[in-house]
Design a protein around this motif. Structure first.
Motif, PDB file in Angstrom:
ATOM      1  N   SER A  50       0.932  48.603 120.051  1.00 60.24           N
ATOM      2  CA  SER A  50       0.094  49.272 121.039  1.00 60.24           C
ATOM      3  C   SER A  50      -1.197  48.498 121.242  1.00 60.24           C
ATOM      4  N   GLU A  69       8.694  50.359 127.185  1.00 58.61           N
ATOM      5  CA  GLU A  69       7.232  50.383 127.202  1.00 58.61           C
ATOM      6  C   GLU A  69       6.738  51.625 127.929  1.00 58.61           C
ATOM      7  N   VAL A  70       5.717  52.230 127.361  1.00 61.48           N
ATOM      8  CA  VAL A  70       4.973  53.306 128.007  1.00 61.48           C
ATOM      9  C   VAL A  70       3.611  52.719 128.364  1.00 61.48           C
ATOM     10  N   HIS A  72      -0.217  53.358 130.544  1.00 61.86           N
ATOM     11  CA  HIS A  72      -1.149  54.236 131.250  1.00 61.86           C
ATOM     12  C   HIS A  72      -2.151  53.323 131.935  1.00 61.86           C
ATOM     13  N   THR A  95       0.710  57.318 134.385  1.00 58.54           N
ATOM     14  CA  THR A  95       1.450  56.999 133.170  1.00 58.54           C
ATOM     15  C   THR A  95       2.898  56.738 133.579  1.00 58.54           C
ATOM     16  N   SER A  96       3.451  55.622 133.096  1.00 52.01           N
ATOM     17  CA  SER A  96       4.820  55.227 133.458  1.00 52.01           C
ATOM     18  C   SER A  96       5.595  54.886 132.200  1.00 52.01           C
ATOM     19  N   VAL A  97       6.891  55.183 132.231  1.00 49.51           N
ATOM     20  CA  VAL A  97       7.788  54.841 131.130  1.00 49.51           C
ATOM     21  C   VAL A  97       8.834  53.875 131.655  1.00 49.51           C
TER      22      VAL A  97
END
Length: 120
Positions: A50, A69-70, A72, A95-97
């Motif tokens: 992270s 990957e997450v 923001h 926020t994307s995953v």
């Protein structure tokens, strides 16, 4: 232990690891793209990483075949196009995953700063 970082308040000069975007992270499609980042956590086995990351505008191909990957987004703007699928606009507060196995392109329109968690 709690690790904390106000990633949005850092100047670009305070970020480390400045380099051009390149595989295995992603492949630039139209010339070099400069990145800067700061890792704040890495698990002992390397399965979770992270930190914060910033990238100059440009288009790149991403292949998440071995990781997910997450993200923001803190600032900037990009368009994410999934190979054979949907297009998503990402900007501040989004926020994307990106799940394991996803492939596609990221077109960064304005220098993008994000907080990320990579998982394997």
């Amino acid at each position: 232990m709690t690790i904390s970082l106000d990633a949005g308040s850092l100047s670009s000069d305070e970020l480390e690891d400045e380099k051009d975007l390149a595989p295995p992270t992603a492949t630039p499609l139209a010339g070099p793209m400069r990145t800067r980042g700061r890792r704040i956590f890495s698990s002992d086995d390397g399965r979770i990483v992270s930190g914060t990351w910033e990238c100059d505008p440009g288009e790149s191909a991403w292949d998440f075949s071995d990781r997910g990957e997450v993200v923001h987004a803190l600032s900037g703007r990009m368009t994410c196009a999934e190979k054979g699928g949907a297009t998503t606009e990402v900007g501040p507060g989004t926020t994307s995953v990106f799940p394991i196995g996803r492939q596609g392109t990221w077109t960064i329109h304005e220098t993008l700063r994000k907080v990320f968690v990579i998982y394997r």
